[in-house]
Design a protein around this motif. Structure first.
Motif, mmCIF file in Angstrom:
data_model
loop_
_atom_site.group_PDB
_atom_site.id
_atom_site.type_symbol
_atom_site.label_atom_id
_atom_site.label_comp_id
_atom_site.label_asym_id
_atom_site.label_seq_id
_atom_site.Cartn_x
_atom_site.Cartn_y
_atom_site.Cartn_z
ATOM 1 N N MET A 1 48.976 35.962 41.054
ATOM 2 C CA MET A 1 47.847 35.789 41.904
ATOM 3 C C MET A 1 48.543 36.031 43.502
ATOM 4 S SD MET A 1 44.815 33.528 40.741
ATOM 5 C CE MET A 1 44.315 33.882 38.878
ATOM 6 N N ILE B 1 47.608 38.658 46.009
ATOM 7 C CA ILE B 1 46.461 38.573 46.880
ATOM 8 C C ILE B 1 46.683 38.694 48.415
ATOM 9 C CG2 ILE B 1 44.280 37.246 47.134
ATOM 10 C CD1 ILE B 1 44.116 36.316 44.583
ATOM 11 N N LEU C 1 28.204 34.015 31.511
ATOM 12 C CA LEU C 1 29.427 34.747 31.445
ATOM 13 C C LEU C 1 29.382 36.017 31.869
ATOM 14 C CD1 LEU C 1 31.119 33.536 28.085
ATOM 15 C CD2 LEU C 1 31.561 32.927 30.526
ATOM 16 N N GLY D 1 29.617 36.863 35.993
ATOM 17 C CA GLY D 1 31.081 36.923 36.417
ATOM 18 C C GLY D 1 31.412 38.294 36.625
ATOM 19 N N THR E 1 43.241 45.943 47.354
ATOM 20 C CA THR E 1 43.277 44.433 47.237
ATOM 21 C C THR E 1 42.118 43.721 47.617
ATOM 22 O OG1 THR E 1 45.715 44.864 47.198
ATOM 23 C CG2 THR E 1 44.829 42.540 46.951
ATOM 24 N N SER F 1 36.099 39.297 43.084
ATOM 25 C CA SER F 1 36.531 38.056 42.573
ATOM 26 C C SER F 1 35.642 36.904 42.894
ATOM 27 C CB SER F 1 37.934 37.828 42.519
ATOM 28 O OG SER F 1 38.689 38.917 41.915
ATOM 29 N N VAL F 2 35.573 36.731 44.239
ATOM 30 C CA VAL F 2 35.050 35.632 45.002
ATOM 31 C C VAL F 2 33.407 35.711 44.738
ATOM 32 C CG1 VAL F 2 34.346 34.872 47.120
ATOM 33 C CG2 VAL F 2 36.585 35.567 46.827
ATOM 34 N N GLY G 1 32.023 37.130 42.208
ATOM 35 C CA GLY G 1 31.620 36.653 40.657
ATOM 36 C C GLY G 1 32.074 35.451 40.398
ATOM 37 N N PHE G 2 32.877 34.662 41.094
ATOM 38 C CA PHE G 2 32.998 33.177 41.028
ATOM 39 C C PHE G 2 31.890 32.413 41.475
ATOM 40 C CE2 PHE G 2 35.509 29.293 41.853
ATOM 41 C CZ PHE G 2 35.727 29.031 40.665
ATOM 42 N N ILE H 1 29.025 32.835 39.088
ATOM 43 C CA ILE H 1 29.261 32.023 37.898
ATOM 44 C C ILE H 1 28.916 30.275 38.131
ATOM 45 C CG2 ILE H 1 31.096 30.935 36.456
ATOM 46 C CD1 ILE H 1 31.485 33.246 35.259
ATOM 47 N N SER H 2 29.597 30.262 39.381
ATOM 48 C CA SER H 2 29.198 28.732 39.627
ATOM 49 C C SER H 2 27.893 28.405 39.829
ATOM 50 C CB SER H 2 30.018 28.402 41.029
ATOM 51 O OG SER H 2 31.241 28.978 40.807
ATOM 52 N N TRP I 1 37.471 24.656 34.737
ATOM 53 C CA TRP I 1 37.149 25.592 36.131
ATOM 54 C C TRP I 1 38.492 26.251 36.387
ATOM 55 C CZ3 TRP I 1 32.922 26.882 38.172
ATOM 56 C CH2 TRP I 1 31.836 26.279 38.056
ATOM 57 N N ILE J 1 37.995 29.245 34.237
ATOM 58 C CA ILE J 1 37.058 30.263 34.789
ATOM 59 C C ILE J 1 37.744 31.098 35.932
ATOM 60 C CG2 ILE J 1 35.011 30.463 35.899
ATOM 61 C CD1 ILE J 1 34.540 29.790 33.216
ATOM 62 N N MET K 1 39.988 33.672 34.810
ATOM 63 C CA MET K 1 39.110 34.674 34.261
ATOM 64 C C MET K 1 38.660 35.872 35.308
ATOM 65 S SD MET K 1 36.156 34.721 31.413
ATOM 66 C CE MET K 1 34.679 33.970 32.575
ATOM 67 N N LEU K 2 38.358 35.478 36.490
ATOM 68 C CA LEU K 2 37.694 36.281 37.486
ATOM 69 C C LEU K 2 38.684 36.634 38.452
ATOM 70 C CD1 LEU K 2 34.539 34.325 37.939
ATOM 71 C CD2 LEU K 2 34.704 36.574 37.126
ATOM 72 N N PHE K 3 39.806 35.851 38.697
ATOM 73 C CA PHE K 3 40.850 36.395 39.861
ATOM 74 C C PHE K 3 41.809 37.063 39.308
ATOM 75 C CE2 PHE K 3 38.161 33.482 42.137
ATOM 76 C CZ PHE K 3 38.030 33.977 43.308
ATOM 77 N N ASN K 4 42.539 37.807 39.997
ATOM 78 C CA ASN K 4 43.876 38.574 39.764
ATOM 79 C C ASN K 4 44.537 39.163 40.931
ATOM 80 O OD1 ASN K 4 43.478 41.654 39.705
ATOM 81 N ND2 ASN K 4 41.748 40.993 38.555
ATOM 82 N N GLY K 5 45.575 39.256 40.839
ATOM 83 C CA GLY K 5 46.524 39.905 41.975
ATOM 84 C C GLY K 5 46.621 41.305 41.854
ATOM 85 N N GLY K 6 46.315 41.942 41.139
ATOM 86 C CA GLY K 6 46.571 43.193 41.087
ATOM 87 C C GLY K 6 47.617 43.743 40.169
ATOM 88 N N PRO L 1 51.838 42.767 41.546
ATOM 89 C CA PRO L 1 52.621 41.424 41.103
ATOM 90 C C PRO L 1 52.663 41.472 39.599
ATOM 91 C CG PRO L 1 50.244 40.975 42.059
ATOM 92 C CD PRO L 1 50.559 42.598 42.149
ATOM 93 N N PHE M 1 37.737 34.033 27.703
ATOM 94 C CA PHE M 1 36.494 34.515 27.137
ATOM 95 C C PHE M 1 36.373 33.933 25.779
ATOM 96 C CE2 PHE M 1 33.351 37.071 25.218
ATOM 97 C CZ PHE M 1 32.263 36.962 26.182
#
Lengths: 296, 566, 296
Positions: free
Chosen positions: A29, A32, A220, A223, A266, A273-274, A276-277, A280-281, C115, C118, C121-126, C129, C157
Motif C-alpha cells: 500500500m 498510494i 460485501l 464495496g 493511482t 477505495s475510499v 468503497g470503504f 461498507i462502513s 476492520w 475489510i 480487501m478494499l485498498f491497494n497500492g496498485g 509496489p 472475502f
C-alpha cells in the motif's frame, strides 16, 4: 473459566493469516503515496517531488472524470441489485423444482458461463446482438427493423447489466443454495403438517432462512460499487457509447497504458477505495442498527 | 506468542519497504565509465574477448510454435549466432505480445526495473527520457552504427534521428520502415466490378455509385441482399491514422478523408503558416458529412465501429471495398482467397480529390526505438546486435523457417524507404525477362529481394502483365504468394501513380499532451463516430471544435508551434 | 411426505420447468459455440460461418495441441497453482474464521482485526509496489508469487463468509464440547469443520476458479512463457494487436498464428478442468439440499 485460556490459541490461529495479508496486501500500500507526488520513476517513490492534492484537483476538474464516475455508479449499482436478486430468484425456483434429475442437470449447467472470460463471451454476445444476428432475426418476426444494439448509448448500460447477470447468476446461486442447506428440514415438515402451502413455506421458512446470507452479500457487494466490470465493458464498448458506457477502470486503463499517467491512475484508484470503504462502513452500521446483525 | 510476532512483523515490513524503495533510488550514482571504451577502436561488428551479458524485453507470442524441436526463445539460431559472432549472452527480462507487452513495459518503467535494453514506442521513449532512466547513445550511434544502417537512417530526411533527439542528444536507436506502410489504398473486388460492368471509382460520386451497386445488385449472386459496399473500422479500430499512429490503419476511411483534402489526426500548416490540427478544419467536416450520407444510405457496413472483426465479411466474400495499405495478403486476403479462389481483390490509389489528385497522408519512418538502461556497462551492445542482424539478413544467414526474425533480440526493422516500390519494379523486370537475379546483386539493402525473385515464377502464371487472381497459383506456395501478391498488387498503385503525400508537422507528443491527449482523443473519436453513424447531427462538429480548443487543444497547438520553432 | 397435487401446483410446476430449461439452454450456448468452432475448418471459422454446428468437421486443432509442449507445461503450472492455492486458502480460512467468529469478549481486539481485513480487501497500492514487493522477496518467476499474491486478495472475502457461517452455528455445540473438556483446536477440527462442509466447499470452489482463471499476475510476475500459467497463455491468444507499430512480417507472423479453430480448441480444453471439478464439489450442495429442503 476454561474459555479464558483459549484466547492465546485464538491469536495463534490468526498469526499466519495476518502475516500473509501484511506482506502481500498492507506492505504494497505504500504505492498510494504516488498519487500525492509528481512521480518520477527514475527517482523512485522516495525521491519524487510532492504534488499535494494536485492530481485529485485535476481529477475533479475533468469533465470526463465526472462522466465516468457517474457511469460507473449507475452500471455498478444496477449490477449489484440485479446480481443479488437474479440468483436468489433462481435458487428459489430451483428449490421448488421437484424433478430431482432435472434439477441436478440445471444446477450443473447454469454455472458454466461464469467460468468463461469476457474476452470470449464478449465476442459471442456481440454476435448474438449483431445486425444479422439471432436477436435481430427474432425481432424481425414481429415486424421490427434491425437495430444495432451495441451502438445505442441509451441501451448500453442495460445490455451490460443483462449480460453480466446472465453470466453470473448461476454461480451466485451456489451461495444461496449453500445457505438453503442450512435450513432444518423439520421446519418444512412442521409447516406441511400445519397445512401451509408452498408459497407460505417459501415466505415463512425459506426466505428468513437465507436472510443472513442475503444481507451479508449485499453489504460485501457494496464495496464493489465503483467496480463496474472492466473486462466486460472493455470487450463490449466502442466510442459511440462512451457517454454512458465508459467507466473509471476503462478510462484509467487508457490513461495509464496509453499515456503512462501513474499518478492520476493511482489517485482515481484511491478515491475508489475510499468510497468503497465508506459505503461498507455505512451499510455495516445500518445493518447493525436496523436488523441488529453485525456482518463482520 | 502474540508479543513476539509483532516486532517480527514490523521488522519484516521495514525490510520490505526500505528494500523496495531503496531499489528505486540506488541507480543514480556511478557515472558510466566511458574512458575505457573510448580508447579502443570502435568496431561495429567486433567480438568481445570476455562474454558480455545483456537482459532485454522481447515480443514473443508464447503460443508461437515455429521453433525447431530443442530450440527455445533463449537458445536458437539467432542467439547462437550472436554468441559466436559477438560473444554476447542474451537473457529475457520479460516476454509478451501486443497490449500485454505495453503493460509490461509500462510496469518496468514505473518500477524502474528496466532490462538492459528494450524496444519501445514514441510515448514510452518520451517518458523514459523525462524520468532520466536511459543512456545517451549519441556516441554509441556515431562510433558503432554500421555504414548500411547509418545510410538508411540518414536517408529519412532527418525524420528518424529527430524522433530520438532530445536536447541535442540521441537517446535511442530508431528503426526505419518502408514508406509504403503509411499509404492507404482502396482495395476492391475486381470480379464484382466486372460482373456489374463497372469501372474502379475515381471520384467520391463514383465511389458512391459502385458502393450502391455492390449493396443492391447482388454481386455475389446468391439472390440475397447481404453484401457490404464499404467495410469500416472494427470495434476499437480507428477512422483514420493519426500523427502518433501514422501507419497501417486497417479498414479506416483515410482515402475518403484525403479525397476531401482532409487530414484529421495530423498536424498541418494552416493558412497563416502556423500549425493547426487537421481534425478541426472545415475539410474534415465536409468529409464527415459525406461519410454520414454514405452510412445513412446503407453503403458503409452498418456494423462499423461495433463489429468485433472487420475482416470477417471480407474473408467470407460479403464485402466489396475497404481501405488499407499495400500488404493485405498478409492480412485478410489469404483467407479470403482460400475461401473463394475467385475473389479478385485489386488495389487502387483512389478515390481522387476535386483536382483529380491522389493525396494520401504520409507516415513517420520510425515507430520503434531501442533504448538502453542508464548505467548499463556496455551501451554499445544493442547497436552491435542491430548491425549484426542487418549484415546477416543481407547474407541470408538465418533460416526463417527455423524461427522468424522476431526471435532476434532487440530486432527493429531497417528497410530502405522505397523497398516496396523498388521490389515491384525489380520483379516486373524479372518477369518480363529484362533482368535476372544477378542484376540486383549489389542492392543488398533490399534484403528479401533475392528470395522474391527466386519464387515469383512458381506462383505467378502468364500473362505476367495481368495481376488478376486467376493468373496466380497460390496453392504452389502460400507463403511466397502472400508476399508477392501484396507487393505486385498492393505495390502497383504506389509505382504507377504520381502522388505527393502529406506529412504531419509532428509525429511525437508534446509535454501537455501527456496529460490531456487521452481526453481530447476520446472527444474526437466519440464525436466523429456518432456523426458518421447518425447518432449525432452534423452540427455537433462545431461544438466539438469549440470544446476541443477549450479543453486544452489551443494550448497544445501553441506548444506544437513552439516545438516546431525550435 | 407428499405435497398436494393441486391443479395450481401443477401449472406452477410446468411454467417453472419451461423457464428453467430455457435459461439453462442459454448457458450452454457459449461452450457449445466454442466446441463447434474448434471442430471446424480454419477458413470457415475466420469467415464467421460457424454458429451452432461445426463447418467442415475435423479434429486437426486437437491433433495440433498434442504437439504443443508449452500448452501442457502451462496446464501443469496452473494445476500446481490451484492445488497449492486451494490448500493454503482452506487452511487460512479455517484458522482465521474460527477465532474471528468469537465475540469481542472472547477474543480481545476482534473488531479491530475485522476492520483491518475489510481495509485490506478494499485498498491497494496498485501494481507497481506489488511488483517491487514480489521482487524483493525473490519470488519473480516462482509459482509462489501466483499463489500468495492472488490468494491474499481473495482470502478476506472467504474468511468473512465462513466466519458468518461459524457464528451462526448453535452455541450449544461449544458448551457441550467444553463440558467434555475439549480445547479450541479440538472444537475447531472435530466439531466446526465437519459442520461447515458446505461453506468450505463453496469457498474452495471460489478459490479453484480464481486461481484457474486469473491471468494478470502470470503476465506480471513471470518473465518467460515457460513459467506462464494456462490462462496467461490463453490470454495471449486473444490479446488485441495494433498493427500501427508493426511491420508487415510481424503482422503476418501473428496472423499465421491466429488460428481461430486452434484457439477455440485451446480455450475449450482450458475450460474442462473447472467443468469437471465442479460436479464433484457440487455433490456436497446437492447432498445438503436433498436433506434440507424438499422431501417427496
Amino acid at each position: 473459566m476454561r474459555m479464558k485460556g483459549f484466547a492465546k490459541h485464538y491469536y495463534l490461529m490468526l498469526i499466519p493469516g495476518f502475516l500473509w495479508l501484511f506482506v502481500f496486501s498492507i506492505v504494497p500500500m505504500f504505492g498510494i503515496i504516488i498519487s500525492f507526488q509528481y512521480f518520477n520513476p527514475g527517482k523512485g517513490i522516495l525521491g519524487s517531488d510532492w504534488a499535494g492534492l494536485e492530481h485529485f484537483k485535476y481529477m475533479f476538474l475533468l469533465k470526463d472524470t465526472q462522466e465516468v464516475f457517474s457511469n460507473t455508479l449507475v452500471i455498478a449499482s444496477m449490477k449489484i441489485v440485479a446480481n443479488l436478486i437474479a440468483p436468489l430468484l433462481f435458487a428459489l425456483m430451483l428449490n421448488e423444482l421437484r424433478l430431482m434429475i432435472l434439477r441436478r442437470w440445471i444446477q450443473t449447467i447454469v454455472y458454466l458461463p461464469h467460468f468463461l472470460s469476457w474476452v470470449i463471451l464478449g465476442g459471442i454476445v456481440l454476435d448474438l446482438f449483431s445486425y444479422n444476428g439471432p436477436v435481430n432475426q427474432l425481432t424481425a418476426l414481429f415486424g421490427f427493423q434491425p437495430k444495432l444494439f451495441f451502438a445505442d448509448a441509451q441501451l448500453f448500460p442495460f445490455l451490460v447489466v443483462g449480460s453480466d447477470v446472465w453470466k453470473e447468476f448461476g454461480f451466485g446461486t451456489i451461495i444461496y443454495l449453500a445457505a438453503l442447506t442450512g435450513i432444518n428440514p423439520a421446519m418444512y415438515e412442521a409447516a406441511n403438517i400445519d397445512g401451509a402451502g408452498r408459497w407460505r413455506s417459501l415466505w415463512h421458512i425459506t426466505l428468513p432462512g437465507i436472510r443472513t446470507t442475503a444481507v451479508l452479500l449485499t453489504v460485501l457487494s457494496l464495496g464493489n460499487v465503483l467496480n463496474a466490470g472492466f473486462d466486460q465493458i472493455f470487450n463490449l464498448y466502442n466510442p459511440l457509447v462512451y457517454s454512458t458506457g465508459d467507466i473509471i477502470d476503462t478510462w484509467v486503463y487508457r490513461t495509464g497504458l496509453l499515456n503512462l499517467q501513474y499518478e492520476l491512475a493511482t489517485a482515481v484508484g484511491l478515491l475508489k477505495s475510499v468510497v468503497g470503504f465508506l459505503l461498507i462502513s455505512v451499510s455495516y452500521y445500518l445493518a447493525y442498527r436496523f436488523v441488529n446483525y453485525r456482518i463482520f | 506468542m502474540k508479543n513476539k510476532s509483532k516486532p517480527l512483523a514490523l521488522l519484516l515490513a521495514c525490510f520490505l519497504v526500505l528494500g523496495a524503495c531503496s531499489n528505486t533510488t540506488n541507480n543514480t550514482p556511478a557515472a558510466p565509465e566511458k574512458s575505457a571504451e573510448s580508447s579502443e577502436p570502435a568496431d561495429p561488428f567486433g567480438r568481445y574477448e570476455e562474454p558480455v551479458q545483456i537482459s532485454i524485453s522481447i515480443e514473443i507470442d508464447p503460443t508461437d510454435n515455429e521453433l525447431p524441436p530443442g530450440d527455445t526463445p533463449l537458445d536458437n539460431q539467432y542467439t547462437r549466432q550472436i554468441k559466436e559472432a559477438l560473444n554476447v549472452d542474451v537473457d529475457h527480462q520479460f516476454a509478451a505480445t501486443g497490449q500485454n507487452l505495453r503493460q509490461r513495459i509500462s510496469l518496468a518503467i514505473a518500477s524502474n526495473d528496466l532490462p538492459d535494453a528494450m524496444v519501445v514506442n514514441a510515448v514510452e521513449l518520451r517518458q523514459l527520457v523525462e524520468a532520466d532512466q536511459i543512456a545517451d547513445l549519441t556516441e554509441v550511434y556515431e562510433r558503432y552504427a554500421s555504414p548500411d544502417i547509418k545510410s538508411i537512417i540518414e536517408n529519412t530526411n532527418g525524420a528518424a534521428l529527430d524522433a530520438v533527439t532530445f536536447d541535442g542528444k540521441i537517446m535511442a536507436l530508431p528503426g526505419v520502415q518502408a514508406n509504403a506502410d503509411g499509404i492507404h489504398l482502396l482495395w476492391i473486388r475486381q470480379d464484382w466490378l466486372d460482373k456489374l460492368n463497372l469501372e474502379p471509382p475515381t471520384t467520391m460520386a463514383e465511389l458512391e455509385d459502385v458502393a450502391r451497386a455492390f449493396v443492391e445488385d447482388d454481386p455475389d449472386g446468391n439472390g440475397k441482399r447481404d453484401t457490404i459496399g464499404i467495410t469500416g473500422p472494427e470495434s476499437g479500430g480507428k477512422l483514420y491514422a493519426n500523427f502518433l499512429e501514422s501507419k497501417n490503419n486497417l479498414y479506416g476511411f483515410d482515402p475518403i478523408f484525403s479525397a476531401h483534402d482532409a487530414f484529421p489526426g495530423y498536424w498541418l500548416e494552416g493558412e497563416d503558416g502556423s500549425p493547426v490540427y487537421g481534425s478541426i478544419l472545415p475539410e474534415t467536416r465536409e468529409a464527415l458529412a459525406n461519410l454520414r450520407d454514405l452510412y445513412s444510405k446503407g453503403l458503409i457496413d452498418p456494423e462499423m465501429g461495433v463489429r468485433n472483426k472487420a475482416d470477417e465479411p471480407i474473408i467470407a466474400g460479403k464485402s466489396g471495398m475497404f481501405f488499407a495499405p499495400w500488404w493485405m495478403a498478409y492480412g485478410p486476403l489469404t483467407n479470403a482467397v482460400k475461401n473463394d479462389p475467385e475473389a479478385n481483390w485489386q488495389a487502387y490509389a483512389l478515390p481522387l480529390n476535386q483536382n483529380g489528385e491522389f493525396r494520401p497522408h504520409a507516415a513517420t519512418p520510425s515507430t520503434e526505438f531501442v533504448v538502453v538502461r542508464k548505467n548499463y556497462e556496455h551501451p554499445e551492445v544493442p547497436m552491435k546486435l542491430l548491425n549484426n542482424l542487418f549484415k546477416n539478413e543481407q547474407e541470408n544467414t538465418f533460416d526463417p523457417s527455423k524461427g522468424g526474425p522476431g526471435y532476434y533480440p532487440l530486432r527493429v526493422v531497417y528497410a530502405p524507404s522505397d523497398e516496396i516500390e523498388f521490389t515491384v519494379k525489380a520483379l516486373r523486370d524479372v518477369l518480363a525477362g529484362n533482368k535476372t537475379a544477378e542484376d540486383f546483386a549489389n542492392d543488398k539493402a533490399y534484403k528479401l529481394l533475392p528470395s522474391d525473385i527466386a519464387s515469383i515464377k512458381t506462383i505467378k502464371k502468364e500473362p505476367y502483365d495481368s495481376m488478376d487472381i486467376s493468373t496466380w497459383n497460390p496453392e504452389a506456395n502460400w507463403g511466397a504468394w502472400t508476399r508477392a501478391y501484396s507487393i505486385m498488387v498492393g505495390g502497383r498503385p504506389l509505382v504507377d501513380t504520381e502522388f505527393e503525400a502529406v506529412s504531419s508537422l509532428l509525429y511525437e507528443q508534446t509535454p501537455l499532451m501527456e496529460s490531456r491527449w487521452v481526453n481530447l482523443r476520446k472527444l474526437e473519436d466519440e464525436t466523429f463516430l456518432r456523426i458518421i453513424m447518425g447518432a449525432a447531427p452534423l452540427e455537433t462538429f462545431d461544438t466539438f471544435v469549440e470544446n476541443w480548443k477549450r479543453q486544452g487543444g489551443d494550448q497544445i497547438t501553441q506548444e506544437v508551434k513552439d516545438a516546431l520553432a525550435q | 411426505m407428499v405435497r398436494d397435487r393441486t391443479f395450481g401446483n401443477r401449472v406452477t410446476d410446468i411454467i417453472l420447468i419451461v423457464v428453467l430449461i430455457g435459461i439453462t439452454l442459454s448457458c450452454i450456448l457459449p461452450i457449445w459455440y466454442t466446441l463447434s468452432l474448434s471442430l471446424s475448418s480454419n477458413s470457415a471459422a475466420a469467415a464467421g460461418k460457424v454458429w451452432l454446428w461445426p463447418v467442415d468437421f475435423n479434429l486437426n486443432a486437437y491433433a495440433q495441441i498434442l504437439n504443443d509442449n508449452q500448452f501442457f507445461r502451462s496446464f501443469w503450472i496452473s494445476t500446481q497453482r490451484v492445488l497449492l492455492g486451494v490448500t493454503l486458502n482452506f487452511i487460512m480460512v479455517v484458522l482465521m474464521s474460527y477465532p474471528l467468529s468469537r465475540t469481542a469478549k472472547e477474543l480481545k481486539g476482534r473488531n479491530v482485526f475485522m476492520w483491518i481485513l475489510i481495509f485490506t480487501m478494499l485498498f491497494n497500492g496498485g501494481l507497481i509496489p506489488l511488483y517491487l514487493t514480489v521482487k524483493e522477496l525473490n519470488m519473480l518467476n516462482s509459482i509462489w508469487a501466483l499463489v500468495l499474491v492472488g490468494g491474499a486478495q481473495t482470502l478476506v472475502f472467504n474468511v468473512i463468509l465462513t466466519m458468518n457461517f461459524f457464528r451462526n452455528l448453535p452455541k450449544e455445540l461449544d458448551e457441550a464440547a467444553l463440558v467434555d473438556g475439549a480445547g479450541p483446536w479440538y472444537i475447531l477440527f472435530k466439531i466446526y469443520i465437519p459442520l461447515a462442509v458446505p461453506v468450505l466447499a463453496t469457498v474452495s470452489l471460489f478459490s479453484i476458479v480464481y486461481h484457474w482463471n486469473e491471468f494478470l499476475y502470470g503476465l506480471i510476475f513471470m518473465s518467460r512463457e515457460q513459467f506462464y500459467p494456462l490462462q496467461t497463455y490463453i490470454q495471449q491468444l486473444v490479446v488485441s494487436v495494433d498493427p500501427s507499430t508493426m511491420s508487415e512480417d510481424q503482422y503476418r507472423r501473428l496472423s499465421e498464428l491466429s488460428n481461430r479453430t486452434l484457439d477455440a480448441a485451446k480455450i475449450f480444453i482450458a475450460m474442462l478442468p473447472v467443468l469437471i471439478v465442479y460436479p464433484f464439489l457440487q455433490r456436497f450442495f446437492i447432498h445438503g439440499i436433498t436433506l434440507g429442503s424438499v422431501k417427496e
